[in-house]
Design a protein around this motif. Structure first.
Motif, short mmCIF file in Angstrom:
data_model
loop_
_atom_site.label_atom_id
_atom_site.label_comp_id
_atom_site.label_asym_id
_atom_site.label_seq_id
_atom_site.Cartn_x
_atom_site.Cartn_y
_atom_site.Cartn_z
N LYS A 32 0.87 -1.18 0.00
CA LYS A 32 0.00 0.00 0.00
C LYS A 32 0.91 1.22 0.00
CE LYS A 32 -2.32 1.55 3.75
NZ LYS A 32 -3.29 1.50 4.86
N LEU A 33 0.46 2.31 -0.65
CA LEU A 33 1.25 3.53 -0.73
C LEU A 33 0.47 4.68 -0.12
CD1 LEU A 33 3.84 4.90 -1.91
CD2 LEU A 33 2.49 5.37 -3.96
N THR A 34 1.10 5.41 0.78
CA THR A 34 0.52 6.63 1.34
C THR A 34 1.40 7.78 0.90
OG1 THR A 34 -0.38 5.51 3.27
CG2 THR A 34 -0.08 7.88 3.44
N ALA A 35 0.80 8.76 0.22
CA ALA A 35 1.52 9.96 -0.21
C ALA A 35 1.16 11.09 0.74
CB ALA A 35 1.13 10.32 -1.64
N VAL A 36 2.17 11.68 1.35
CA VAL A 36 1.93 12.76 2.31
C VAL A 36 2.52 14.06 1.79
CG1 VAL A 36 3.97 12.25 3.72
CG2 VAL A 36 2.06 13.48 4.72
N TYR A 37 1.73 15.09 1.88
CA TYR A 37 2.16 16.45 1.53
C TYR A 37 2.08 17.25 2.82
CZ TYR A 37 2.53 20.84 -1.09
OH TYR A 37 2.95 22.05 -1.59
N VAL A 38 3.19 17.79 3.27
CA VAL A 38 3.24 18.53 4.52
C VAL A 38 3.29 20.02 4.23
CG1 VAL A 38 4.49 18.92 6.68
CG2 VAL A 38 4.45 16.63 5.66
N VAL A 39 2.36 20.75 4.83
CA VAL A 39 2.31 22.21 4.69
C VAL A 39 2.99 22.81 5.91
CG1 VAL A 39 0.82 24.23 4.47
CG2 VAL A 39 0.12 22.05 3.44
N ASP A 40 4.09 23.51 5.68
CA ASP A 40 4.78 24.17 6.78
C ASP A 40 3.86 25.17 7.46
OD1 ASP A 40 7.36 23.01 6.68
OD2 ASP A 40 7.86 24.24 4.94
N PRO A 41 4.10 25.44 8.75
CA PRO A 41 3.28 26.44 9.45
C PRO A 41 3.31 27.78 8.74
CG PRO A 41 4.66 25.24 10.99
CD PRO A 41 5.10 24.83 9.62
N TYR A 42 2.23 28.52 8.85
CA TYR A 42 2.13 29.84 8.23
C TYR A 42 3.25 30.73 8.77
CZ TYR A 42 0.13 34.33 6.79
OH TYR A 42 -0.06 35.56 6.24
N PRO A 43 3.98 31.37 7.88
CA PRO A 43 5.14 32.16 8.32
C PRO A 43 4.76 33.51 8.90
CG PRO A 43 4.93 32.28 5.95
CD PRO A 43 3.87 31.32 6.42
N TYR A 44 4.01 33.49 9.98
CA TYR A 44 3.62 34.72 10.67
C TYR A 44 4.80 35.23 11.47
CZ TYR A 44 1.47 37.75 14.15
OH TYR A 44 1.18 38.80 14.97
N GLY A 99 6.51 16.20 10.19
CA GLY A 99 5.22 15.75 9.63
C GLY A 99 5.35 14.43 8.90
N ILE A 100 6.43 14.27 8.16
CA ILE A 100 6.66 13.02 7.42
C ILE A 100 6.87 11.86 8.39
CG2 ILE A 100 8.30 11.83 5.90
CD1 ILE A 100 8.79 14.68 4.62
N VAL A 101 7.73 12.06 9.37
CA VAL A 101 8.03 11.00 10.33
C VAL A 101 6.80 10.65 11.17
CG1 VAL A 101 9.43 10.39 12.36
CG2 VAL A 101 10.50 11.50 10.38
N GLN A 102 6.07 11.66 11.63
CA GLN A 102 4.86 11.41 12.43
C GLN A 102 3.81 10.67 11.63
OE1 GLN A 102 3.64 15.27 13.89
NE2 GLN A 102 5.48 15.50 15.14
N THR A 103 3.65 11.02 10.36
CA THR A 103 2.67 10.34 9.51
C THR A 103 3.09 8.89 9.28
OG1 THR A 103 2.12 12.42 8.44
CG2 THR A 103 1.43 10.41 7.31
N ALA A 104 4.37 8.66 9.07
CA ALA A 104 4.86 7.28 8.89
C ALA A 104 4.55 6.43 10.11
CB ALA A 104 6.36 7.28 8.61
N GLU A 105 4.76 7.00 11.30
CA GLU A 105 4.47 6.26 12.53
C GLU A 105 2.97 6.02 12.69
OE1 GLU A 105 6.26 8.38 15.79
OE2 GLU A 105 8.29 8.01 15.06
N ALA A 106 2.17 7.07 12.43
CA ALA A 106 0.72 6.95 12.60
C ALA A 106 0.10 5.96 11.61
CB ALA A 106 0.06 8.32 12.43
N GLU A 107 0.65 5.90 10.40
CA GLU A 107 0.11 5.02 9.36
C GLU A 107 0.69 3.61 9.41
OE1 GLU A 107 -2.33 5.68 7.14
OE2 GLU A 107 -2.60 7.67 7.98
N GLY A 108 1.73 3.41 10.20
CA GLY A 108 2.36 2.09 10.27
C GLY A 108 3.20 1.75 9.05
#
Length: 146
Positions: A32-44, A99-108
């Motif tokens: 199975k393939l999960t594609a993750v796109y991480v949006v950096d926090p708004y640069p306020y 975000g990438i590492v956290q998603t990998a852990e959450a998705e297994g």
């Protein structure tokens, strides 16, 4: 060997090359393939009033870029004799590597595939390297594609 591959994408040429590699691996292993796109926090920057239009424009542009990147990967997954099961994820308000590492852990996921822009010298020092940070933070194997 691999059952769940996480692909980090940002729509760049480097991530599109990584997408081809990840889809090929998923097809070969029946994963199975999960594609993750991480949006950096708004640069306020904290100067003056918060401009809600600025945040809305930033968020809308990020979501549009994520949709385009995911659409390209979906096309790759449906080509050929053996389609690849794809799950698209959008992660917001966290740095790209985390975000990438956290998603990998959450998705297994049992493998992370990430593209590298191949920067060196001053550009690497100034801009950092998401792929290096992912390699350093991840508990699962990381395949870096150039």
């Amino acid at each position: 060997m691999f059952k769940h591959i996480l692909l980090a994408t940002d729509g760049s040429a480097a991530s599109l090359h990584a997408a081809e590699l990840a889809v090929g691996l998923a097809r070969t292993h029946g994963a199975k393939l999960t594609a993750v796109y991480v949006v950096d926090p708004y640069p306020y920057i904290g100067v003056g009033e918060i401009n809600p239009m600025g945040y809305q424009a930033y968020s809308a542009a990020a979501q549009q870029q994520a949709a385009q990147a995911h659409a390209h990967i979906e096309t790759l997954c449906t080509q050929g004799n053996q389609p690849v099961a794809l799950q698209a994820r959008l992660v917001e308000d966290v740095g790209a590597a985390s975000g990438i590492v956290q998603t990998a852990e959450a998705e297994g996921a049992d493998l992370i595939v990430v593209g590298s822009h191949g920067r060196s010298g001053i550009a690497r020092l100034m801009l950092g390297s998401v792929s290096n940070k992912v390699v350093a933070e991840s508990k699962v194997p990381v395949l870096v594609s150039r």
